[in-house]
Design a protein around this motif. Structure first.
Motif, PDB file in Angstrom:
ATOM      1  N   GLN A  52       0.805  -1.218   0.000  1.00 52.13           N
ATOM      2  CA  GLN A  52       0.000   0.000   0.000  1.00 52.13           C
ATOM      3  C   GLN A  52       0.842   1.273   0.000  1.00 52.13           C
ATOM      4  O   GLN A  52       0.412   2.294  -0.523  1.00 52.13           O
ATOM      5  CB  GLN A  52      -0.997  -0.028   1.154  1.00 52.13           C
ATOM      6  N   VAL A  53       2.043   1.216   0.538  1.00 54.26           N
ATOM      7  CA  VAL A  53       2.922   2.389   0.501  1.00 54.26           C
ATOM      8  C   VAL A  53       3.314   2.684  -0.948  1.00 54.26           C
ATOM      9  O   VAL A  53       3.275   3.836  -1.388  1.00 54.26           O
ATOM     10  CB  VAL A  53       4.178   2.172   1.388  1.00 54.26           C
ATOM     11  N   LEU A  54       3.672   1.634  -1.701  1.00 60.76           N
ATOM     12  CA  LEU A  54       3.999   1.828  -3.120  1.00 60.76           C
ATOM     13  C   LEU A  54       2.779   2.328  -3.891  1.00 60.76           C
ATOM     14  O   LEU A  54       2.900   3.195  -4.755  1.00 60.76           O
ATOM     15  CB  LEU A  54       4.487   0.518  -3.751  1.00 60.76           C
ATOM     16  N   ALA A  55       1.617   1.777  -3.560  1.00 63.37           N
ATOM     17  CA  ALA A  55       0.388   2.191  -4.235  1.00 63.37           C
ATOM     18  C   ALA A  55       0.107   3.660  -3.958  1.00 63.37           C
ATOM     19  O   ALA A  55      -0.310   4.407  -4.855  1.00 63.37           O
ATOM     20  CB  ALA A  55      -0.782   1.321  -3.792  1.00 63.37           C
ATOM     21  N   GLN A  56       0.351   4.093  -2.733  1.00 60.76           N
ATOM     22  CA  GLN A  56       0.114   5.502  -2.395  1.00 60.76           C
ATOM     23  C   GLN A  56       1.079   6.408  -3.157  1.00 60.76           C
ATOM     24  O   GLN A  56       0.681   7.437  -3.701  1.00 60.76           O
ATOM     25  CB  GLN A  56       0.268   5.703  -0.888  1.00 60.76           C
ATOM     26  N   ILE A  57       2.334   6.009  -3.239  1.00 62.15           N
ATOM     27  CA  ILE A  57       3.321   6.778  -4.017  1.00 62.15           C
ATOM     28  C   ILE A  57       2.861   6.878  -5.466  1.00 62.15           C
ATOM     29  O   ILE A  57       2.858   7.948  -6.060  1.00 62.15           O
ATOM     30  CB  ILE A  57       4.717   6.122  -3.926  1.00 62.15           C
ATOM     31  N   PHE A  58       2.457   5.736  -6.029  1.00 64.59           N
ATOM     32  CA  PHE A  58       2.013   5.684  -7.420  1.00 64.59           C
ATOM     33  C   PHE A  58       0.809   6.606  -7.648  1.00 64.59           C
ATOM     34  O   PHE A  58       0.788   7.404  -8.583  1.00 64.59           O
ATOM     35  CB  PHE A  58       1.668   4.233  -7.786  1.00 64.59           C
TER      36      PHE A  58
END
Length: 166
Positions: A52-58
């Motif tokens: 979810q951290v990567l998804a938020q960055i994306f």
């Protein structure tokens, strides 16, 4: 064509009329999901990913890059869950963030690439060992035993992704 509410006179919609027979003229806003606010839609989309951290960055990068089209971008990201297994969607997100590719269409392309790559397994041409080839000249036996070197497909991936040989 202008469409009015007959009770209060409010304009409900304006549409261009085509002079071409059978041509569809459609307002893209009618296709957009307006049931959720942008932030709720982003949270919902982020929640589908394992990282979810990567998804938020994306998602934040997409919002920064395409502020006018963020709803369309989020809808396209969400559609990927319906078309591809989650392992490919999650892997596609990871690769997009690593390669700094921030758009829903680039995510879709990455997922499709991963899916198609996984389907290309090596194929065995012979169930049994093939018949031994006998050369016309016995001195050529050694040449027939030479095996070419075989490279892994991983060797070629950087070139297919636009990189160069360093």
């Amino acid at each position: 064509m202008i469409i009015y509410d007959s009770e209060n006179g409010e304009t409900l919609g304006k549409h261009n009329l085509s002079k071409e027979k059978g041509k569809l003229i459609q307002d893209k806003n009618h296709l957009r999901d307006r049931t959720k606010g942008i932030s709720a839609m982003m949270e919902s989309t982020i929640g589908k990913f394992e990282a979810q951290v990567l998804a938020q960055i994306f998602m934040l990068e997409i919002k920064k890059k395409y502020p006018r089209y963020i709803r369309d971008q989020l809808q396209l990201v969400n559609q990927q869950w319906n078309h591809f297994p989650s392992i490919f969607v999650n892997s596609g997100l990871k690769l997009c963030v690593e390669k700094r590719l921030f758009s829903a269409s680039e995510l879709k392309d990455m997922i499709r690439f991963l899916t198609e790559s996984a389907q290309h397994e090596p194929i065995e041409l012979f169930e049994e060992s093939p018949a031994k080839i006998k050369p016309l000249d016995e001195q050529l036996n050694d040449i027939l035993e030479i095996k070419p070197s075989i490279r892994s497909l991983e060797t070629y991936l950087p070139f297919l992704e636009g990189g160069t040989n360093n």
